[in-house]
Design a protein around this motif. Structure first.
Motif, PDB file in Angstrom:
ATOM      1  N   LEU A  58      49.564  34.083  40.050  1.00 38.87           N
ATOM      2  CA  LEU A  58      50.665  35.042  40.124  1.00 38.87           C
ATOM      3  C   LEU A  58      50.856  35.451  41.574  1.00 38.87           C
ATOM      4  O   LEU A  58      49.923  35.928  42.223  1.00 38.87           O
ATOM      5  N   GLU A  59      52.060  35.255  42.097  1.00 41.50           N
ATOM      6  CA  GLU A  59      52.425  35.745  43.424  1.00 41.50           C
ATOM      7  C   GLU A  59      53.408  36.887  43.218  1.00 41.50           C
ATOM      8  O   GLU A  59      54.475  36.688  42.627  1.00 41.50           O
ATOM      9  N   ALA A  60      53.052  38.087  43.678  1.00 44.96           N
ATOM     10  CA  ALA A  60      53.825  39.264  43.300  1.00 44.96           C
ATOM     11  C   ALA A  60      53.825  40.305  44.403  1.00 44.96           C
ATOM     12  O   ALA A  60      53.062  40.229  45.373  1.00 44.96           O
ATOM     13  N   VAL A  61      54.697  41.288  44.219  1.00 43.66           N
ATOM     14  CA  VAL A  61      54.742  42.464  45.086  1.00 43.66           C
ATOM     15  C   VAL A  61      54.528  43.690  44.200  1.00 43.66           C
ATOM     16  O   VAL A  61      55.225  43.864  43.193  1.00 43.66           O
ATOM     17  N   ILE A  62      53.555  44.508  44.547  1.00 40.49           N
ATOM     18  CA  ILE A  62      53.281  45.736  43.798  1.00 40.49           C
ATOM     19  C   ILE A  62      53.831  46.917  44.581  1.00 40.49           C
ATOM     20  O   ILE A  62      53.588  47.053  45.782  1.00 40.49           O
ATOM     21  N   PRO A  84      45.203  45.394  29.990  1.00 37.96           N
ATOM     22  CA  PRO A  84      45.526  44.807  28.681  1.00 37.96           C
ATOM     23  C   PRO A  84      44.355  44.079  28.044  1.00 37.96           C
ATOM     24  O   PRO A  84      43.693  43.268  28.702  1.00 37.96           O
ATOM     25  N   TYR A  85      44.098  44.407  26.790  1.00 36.97           N
ATOM     26  CA  TYR A  85      43.145  43.703  25.916  1.00 36.97           C
ATOM     27  C   TYR A  85      41.679  43.925  26.261  1.00 36.97           C
ATOM     28  O   TYR A  85      40.808  43.430  25.548  1.00 36.97           O
ATOM     29  N   VAL A  86      41.366  44.651  27.347  1.00 38.69           N
ATOM     30  CA  VAL A  86      39.960  44.886  27.673  1.00 38.69           C
ATOM     31  C   VAL A  86      39.416  45.966  26.743  1.00 38.69           C
ATOM     32  O   VAL A  86      39.874  47.108  26.744  1.00 38.69           O
ATOM     33  N   ASP A  87      38.416  45.589  25.953  1.00 43.37           N
ATOM     34  CA  ASP A  87      37.867  46.487  24.937  1.00 43.37           C
ATOM     35  C   ASP A  87      36.629  47.220  25.414  1.00 43.37           C
ATOM     36  O   ASP A  87      36.392  48.373  25.056  1.00 43.37           O
ATOM     37  N   THR A 193      49.641  32.176  31.093  1.00 40.88           N
ATOM     38  CA  THR A 193      50.821  32.366  31.938  1.00 40.88           C
ATOM     39  C   THR A 193      51.520  33.677  31.645  1.00 40.88           C
ATOM     40  O   THR A 193      51.815  34.471  32.550  1.00 40.88           O
ATOM     41  N   ILE A 194      51.782  33.946  30.378  1.00 40.27           N
ATOM     42  CA  ILE A 194      52.491  35.168  29.992  1.00 40.27           C
ATOM     43  C   ILE A 194      51.667  36.410  30.315  1.00 40.27           C
ATOM     44  O   ILE A 194      52.189  37.438  30.755  1.00 40.27           O
ATOM     45  N   GLY A 195      50.358  36.315  30.104  1.00 39.73           N
ATOM     46  CA  GLY A 195      49.498  37.475  30.275  1.00 39.73           C
ATOM     47  C   GLY A 195      49.453  38.019  31.688  1.00 39.73           C
ATOM     48  O   GLY A 195      49.151  39.203  31.891  1.00 39.73           O
ATOM     49  N   LEU A 196      49.767  37.204  32.697  1.00 34.89           N
ATOM     50  CA  LEU A 196      49.703  37.673  34.077  1.00 34.89           C
ATOM     51  C   LEU A 196      50.698  38.791  34.351  1.00 34.89           C
ATOM     52  O   LEU A 196      50.411  39.720  35.107  1.00 34.89           O
ATOM     53  N   TYR A 197      51.878  38.723  33.755  1.00 33.50           N
ATOM     54  CA  TYR A 197      52.862  39.781  33.966  1.00 33.50           C
ATOM     55  C   TYR A 197      52.400  41.092  33.343  1.00 33.50           C
ATOM     56  O   TYR A 197      52.666  42.176  33.881  1.00 33.50           O
ATOM     57  N   ASP A 198      51.706  41.013  32.208  1.00 39.40           N
ATOM     58  CA  ASP A 198      51.179  42.226  31.578  1.00 39.40           C
ATOM     59  C   ASP A 198      50.134  42.883  32.475  1.00 39.40           C
ATOM     60  O   ASP A 198      50.100  44.112  32.625  1.00 39.40           O
ATOM     61  N   ILE A 199      49.276  42.064  33.081  1.00 37.23           N
ATOM     62  CA  ILE A 199      48.269  42.588  33.995  1.00 37.23           C
ATOM     63  C   ILE A 199      48.929  43.223  35.218  1.00 37.23           C
ATOM     64  O   ILE A 199      48.554  44.320  35.653  1.00 37.23           O
ATOM     65  N   LEU A 200      49.923  42.544  35.784  1.00 38.01           N
ATOM     66  CA  LEU A 200      50.639  43.071  36.949  1.00 38.01           C
ATOM     67  C   LEU A 200      51.261  44.429  36.648  1.00 38.01           C
ATOM     68  O   LEU A 200      51.113  45.382  37.429  1.00 38.01           O
ATOM     69  N   LYS A 201      51.926  44.544  35.526  1.00 31.93           N
ATOM     70  CA  LYS A 201      52.577  45.797  35.147  1.00 31.93           C
ATOM     71  C   LYS A 201      51.559  46.918  34.993  1.00 31.93           C
ATOM     72  O   LYS A 201      51.783  48.052  35.444  1.00 31.93           O
ATOM     73  N   ALA A 207      48.244  52.063  39.825  1.00 22.89           N
ATOM     74  CA  ALA A 207      48.121  52.269  41.265  1.00 22.89           C
ATOM     75  C   ALA A 207      49.113  53.294  41.795  1.00 22.89           C
ATOM     76  O   ALA A 207      48.867  53.926  42.827  1.00 22.89           O
ATOM     77  N   GLN A 208      50.217  53.460  41.118  1.00 17.42           N
ATOM     78  CA  GLN A 208      51.241  54.387  41.580  1.00 17.42           C
ATOM     79  C   GLN A 208      50.850  55.842  41.380  1.00 17.42           C
ATOM     80  O   GLN A 208      51.409  56.739  42.008  1.00 17.42           O
ATOM     81  N   ASP A 209      49.882  56.093  40.506  1.00 16.91           N
ATOM     82  CA  ASP A 209      49.440  57.460  40.233  1.00 16.91           C
ATOM     83  C   ASP A 209      47.927  57.457  40.055  1.00 16.91           C
ATOM     84  O   ASP A 209      47.425  57.075  39.005  1.00 16.91           O
ATOM     85  N   LEU A 210      47.204  57.870  41.092  1.00 16.81           N
ATOM     86  CA  LEU A 210      45.751  57.853  41.039  1.00 16.81           C
ATOM     87  C   LEU A 210      45.164  59.173  40.563  1.00 16.81           C
ATOM     88  O   LEU A 210      43.987  59.469  40.789  1.00 16.81           O
ATOM     89  N   SER A 211      45.955  59.968  39.870  1.00 15.79           N
ATOM     90  CA  SER A 211      45.434  61.228  39.352  1.00 15.79           C
ATOM     91  C   SER A 211      44.287  61.017  38.372  1.00 15.79           C
ATOM     92  O   SER A 211      43.484  61.921  38.127  1.00 15.79           O
TER      93      SER A 211
END
Length: 217
Positions: A58-62, A84-87, A193-201, A207-211
Motif C-alpha cells: 500500500l502506497e498512501a498519504v495519511i 481491524p480484526y485484531v482480537d 488486497t482489500i484489507g489494506l484500505y481498512d488498516i489505512l483508514k 493518528a488524527q486524535d491521540l487523546s
C-alpha cells in the motif's frame, strides 16, 4: 523474490534473547502491478516465485503528522482497540525498547481465528526523519497452538513512514503472508488486497486524535 530470512535462535527458556535478524523489506527489482486505487492511495501486488500467494503493498498519504502516525502504529498493545480484526495482543518478550516478540490473535470474517507471534523491530533515521518498522514470524517465542485457531507460518511485513512538507505522512505498508487453513490462493490474495484500505483508514483515524493516550485501560 521476498527475503525470507533465516534467523539463528537460542532457546528462550535457556539463554538470553540474542537473535540477530536480517532487516525485513521487499526485495529490490521485480514487477509490481497496481491492483486498485482510491484517491492518493493505491495497492500493488507482486507474484512470489514458487507460491500462489502474492506480496501486497500500500502506497498512501495519511492526513496526520508523522510523529502521530508513528505513535499509533508502534503502540502495539493497543491494537485491539482500533486495528481491524485484531482480537488479542500479548508482548511475550522484550529484547530492547526497539525489539519485541508479540503474539497476535485475529478474528477475520468468514473464516476461523488465526494467530502468530512476530519479532517486531523499530528504526528511526535522525537525518531524514523517517521511521521504519518491520516484522517476521517467530512462533517459537509465543504460546503453543490453540485448538480451533489456525497458526500462520508466513508473516513478513513493514511500515515505512516519511514526512511531507504539508505536514502529512507518506506511508508504504508492505506485507507477505499466507492466511493458512483451506483458503484458496485467489481468495487470500483478494482479502489481503482489500484489507489494506481498512488498516489505512483505522490508522489514520487513530493518528488524527491521540487523546486515547491519556485514557487508562
Amino acid at each position: 523474490m521476498v527475503k525470507i530470512r533465516q534467523v539463528l535462535l537460542t532457546a528462550l527458556c535457556l539463554l538470553p534473547l540474542t537473535t540477530q535478524a536480517v532487516r525485513i523489506e521487499p526485495a529490490s527489482g521485480g514487477h509490481w502491478s497496481q491492483a486498485s486505487q482510491k484517491g492518493e492511495n493505491r495497492v500493488l501486488t507482486r507474484q512470489v516465485p514458487g507460491t500462489a500467494v502474492k506480496e501486497v503493498k500500500l502506497e498512501a498519504v495519511i492526513n496526520a503528522p508523522i510523529e502521530q502516525v508513528w505513535t499509533t502504529i508502534s503502540t502495539v498493545d493497543r491494537y485491539p482497540d482500533f486495528m481491524p480484526y485484531v482480537d488479542a495482543i500479548e508482548i511475550t518478550a522484550q529484547e530492547s525498547s526497539e525489539r519485541a516478540y508479540v503474539y497476535h490473535k485475529v478474528d477475520p470474517p468468514l473464516v476461523s481465528q488465526r494467530d502468530y507471534t512476530l519479532l517486531i523491530v523499530n528504526e528511526f533515521d535522525e537525518q531524514t526523519g523517517e521511521y521504519y518498522r518491520y516484522w517476521t514470524q517467530m512462533n517459537q517465542f509465543g504460546p503453543e497452538p490453540k485448538r480451533g485457531v489456525v497458526r500462520l507460518e508466513i508473516c513478513d511485513g513493514s511500515w515505512a513512514l516519511s514526512p511531507r512538507e504539508d505536514g502529512r505522512t507518506d506511508v508504504v505498508y508492505w506485507v507477505y503472508t499466507d492466511p493458512g487453513g483451506s483458503i484458496p490462493a485467489w481468495l487470500a490474495n483478494k482479502a489481503n488486497t482489500i484489507g489494506l484500505y481498512d488498516i489505512l483508514k483505522a490508522v489514520e483515524k487513530r493518528a488524527q486524535d491521540l487523546s486515547w493516550q491519556d485514557k487508562t485501560e
